[in-house]
Design an enzyme around this catalytic site. Structure first.
Site, PDB file in Angstrom:
ATOM      1  N   GLU A 158      -4.537   7.795   9.264  1.00 46.27           N
ATOM      2  CA  GLU A 158      -5.133   9.047   7.887  1.00 46.27           C
ATOM      3  C   GLU A 158      -3.239   9.159   7.971  1.00 46.27           C
ATOM      4  O   GLU A 158      -2.944   9.675   8.324  1.00 46.27           O
ATOM      5  CB  GLU A 158      -5.708  10.173   8.303  1.00 46.27           C
ATOM      6  CG  GLU A 158      -5.958  11.133   7.245  1.00 46.27           C
ATOM      7  CD  GLU A 158      -6.181  10.665   5.908  1.00 46.27           C
ATOM      8  OE1 GLU A 158      -5.090  11.469   5.145  1.00 46.27           O
ATOM      9  OE2 GLU A 158      -7.216  10.683   5.070  1.00 46.27           O
ATOM     10  N   SER A 159      -3.498   8.557   7.044  1.00 46.72           N
ATOM     11  CA  SER A 159      -1.741   8.226   6.305  1.00 46.72           C
ATOM     12  C   SER A 159      -1.195  10.349   6.070  1.00 46.72           C
ATOM     13  O   SER A 159      -0.189  10.419   6.999  1.00 46.72           O
ATOM     14  CB  SER A 159      -1.242   8.139   4.821  1.00 46.72           C
ATOM     15  OG  SER A 159      -2.179   8.710   4.284  1.00 46.72           O
ATOM     16  N   THR A 190      -8.797  -0.306   7.431  1.00 47.46           N
ATOM     17  CA  THR A 190      -7.640   0.351   6.279  1.00 47.46           C
ATOM     18  C   THR A 190      -6.822   0.486   6.488  1.00 47.46           C
ATOM     19  O   THR A 190      -6.185   0.610   8.006  1.00 47.46           O
ATOM     20  CB  THR A 190      -8.218   1.867   5.389  1.00 47.46           C
ATOM     21  OG1 THR A 190      -8.047   2.313   6.094  1.00 47.46           O
ATOM     22  CG2 THR A 190      -9.394   2.056   4.803  1.00 47.46           C
ATOM     23  N   VAL A 191      -5.540   0.439   5.996  1.00 50.14           N
ATOM     24  CA  VAL A 191      -4.376   0.723   6.997  1.00 50.14           C
ATOM     25  C   VAL A 191      -3.434   1.789   6.119  1.00 50.14           C
ATOM     26  O   VAL A 191      -3.906   2.323   4.692  1.00 50.14           O
ATOM     27  CB  VAL A 191      -3.251  -0.276   6.255  1.00 50.14           C
ATOM     28  CG1 VAL A 191      -3.366  -1.677   7.209  1.00 50.14           C
ATOM     29  CG2 VAL A 191      -3.027  -0.794   4.968  1.00 50.14           C
ATOM     30  N   CYS A 203       0.259  -1.490   0.178  1.00 47.15           N
ATOM     31  CA  CYS A 203       0.187   0.066   0.037  1.00 47.15           C
ATOM     32  C   CYS A 203       0.840   1.001  -0.007  1.00 47.15           C
ATOM     33  O   CYS A 203       1.860   1.544   0.637  1.00 47.15           O
ATOM     34  CB  CYS A 203      -0.669   0.034   1.023  1.00 47.15           C
ATOM     35  SG  CYS A 203      -1.931   1.089   1.251  1.00 47.15           S
ATOM     36  N   TYR A 219      -5.097   4.857 -10.013  1.00 46.04           N
ATOM     37  CA  TYR A 219      -6.356   3.871  -9.132  1.00 46.04           C
ATOM     38  C   TYR A 219      -7.390   4.923 -10.278  1.00 46.04           C
ATOM     39  O   TYR A 219      -8.036   4.395 -10.698  1.00 46.04           O
ATOM     40  CB  TYR A 219      -6.774   4.428  -8.232  1.00 46.04           C
ATOM     41  CG  TYR A 219      -5.743   3.806  -7.170  1.00 46.04           C
ATOM     42  CD1 TYR A 219      -5.519   2.398  -6.746  1.00 46.04           C
ATOM     43  CD2 TYR A 219      -4.701   4.421  -6.385  1.00 46.04           C
ATOM     44  CE1 TYR A 219      -5.718   1.904  -5.553  1.00 46.04           C
ATOM     45  CE2 TYR A 219      -3.672   3.687  -6.110  1.00 46.04           C
ATOM     46  CZ  TYR A 219      -3.945   2.782  -5.299  1.00 46.04           C
ATOM     47  OH  TYR A 219      -3.344   2.049  -4.449  1.00 46.04           O
TER      48      TYR A 219
END
Length: 353
Positions: free
Chosen positions: A141-142, A125-126, A46, A189
């Site tokens: 949240e990255s 999610t990750v 990811c 994407y």
């Protein structure tokens, strides 16, 4: 990271994350920045999770914040349930680079969300930043995890002077992040999951406009926001490092490969060779996930061999730290063009000698 539900959306609009607490250097805060208290769950496949790991490595937080990766292929997250998502291997030797969940004993990332909130109904999610003391998710949240790692743990960081979001560059970083995210990070994407030709044509045009813009910027300076590495470079890196091996094929982003962009390709090698960065890239995980977790676009799960690019090869980006004026840069540009032309001629006519 994409989820099956998002894949049905031709515009590929990502769902907002749910856990938005903030780790602070303030010792009296709910989540104080304490060494050994937090764990980062990632997937090497990811890009959103990998950029958090990259900042962790660049800041030298390995000893202060533990981390582990799920296995690359999506699997059923519960028995008698159709949901497919991130799961942990059954042993630390089952999948190289992935390990069991030694913190909570969870079998899947979904279980982590269930532990944190019994009423959670969002996506699993990750990345996940986990508080081992309170046994909950702090943040998933990255973009916010990046900022926490950059500033809040400096007192336990091995590289506290590294600042990937310096005050004097924040305006240009924020602007750059926006078009990088929309055109490139999410752009691949949008191309890959386009549900009709018209949508694909629009999105692939936007993608390559953004890549061309990167090439033009990197023609004149070492990094996206000047000659200083910033958060924007890490955001771009996690996509371009996956581009030729995965996105070009599985997402039909094949108009021009990253290695066909002279400056962008050298830039990618430059960042890959920064201490700690290469350890955040596991191409086997990346390819297994992208070719094996999207049945709507690759139902047979056949993994392309790929070019197997060696990003440890020499690059020319060090020249920018020595440039003192634009004239010298122009001279180097001319030399670079000659080198590119020579390489092309050798490739074309080499077989005759």
């Amino acid at each position: 990271m994409a989820t099956p539900m998002e894949n049905e959306n031709p515009n590929f609009a990502r769902t907002a994350t749910s856990f938005r607490n903030f780790v602070s250097k303030d010792p009296d805060s709910q989540f104080p920045a304490e060494s050994g208290r937090y764990h980062l769950y990632i997937s090497y496949a990811c890009p959103w999770a990998s950029r958090c790991l990259a900042i962790l490595k660049l800041k030298g937080l390995d000893k202060a914040i533990s981390f582990s990766s799920v296995q690359p292929l999506w699997r059923n997250t519960k028995e008698n349930d159709e949901h497919m998502g991130w799961v942990f291997p059954d042993s630390d030797t089952e999948v190289l680079g992935a390990e069991r969940d030694h913190i909570n004993g969870a079998k899947s990332v979904r279980e982590l969300y269930d532990i944190a909130s019994s009423n959670y109904t969002g996506k699993y999610t990750v990345p996940v930043l986990w508080d081992k003391k309170l046994k909950t998710i702090v943040n998933n949240e990255s973009s916010e995890i990046l900022r926490m790692f950059n500033t809040e743990f400096n007192h336990v960081s091995e590289n506290p002077s590294v600042d990937l979001y310096p005050p004097n560059l924040r305006a240009i970083i924020d602007e750059t992040n926006e078009w990088i995210h929309d055109g490139i990070n999410n752009g691949v994407y949008k191309c890959g999951f386009a549900t009709n030709q018209e949508t694909y044509d629009v999105e692939v045009k936007r993608l390559y406009e953004a890549l061309d813009r990167c090439e033009d910027i990197l023609r004149k300076q070492r990094f996206l926001c000047g000659n200083t590495l910033t958060e924007s470079d890490i955001r771009l890196f996690v996509t371009v490092i996956r581009f030729d091996e995965a996105y070009a094929v599985i997402f039909k982003c094949d108009k021009r490969l990253v290695r066909e962009y002279y400056h962008l390709f050298n830039y990618t090698k430059d960042i890959y060779q920064i201490a700690g960065m290469s350890s955040t890239v596991k191409m086997d995980h990346i390819k297994q996930n992208y070719y094996g977790s999207f049945p709507s676009i690759n139902p047979l799960e056949i993994i392309a061999h790929g070019p197997n690019i060696d990003y440890s090869l020499p690059h020319d980006r060090h020249r920018f730290s020595l440039e003192s004026d634009y004239t010298r840069l122009e001279l180097f540009e001319s030399a670079s063009f000659v080198c590119e032309l020579s390489a092309l001629l050798i490739e074309i006519f080499g077989s005759f000698f």
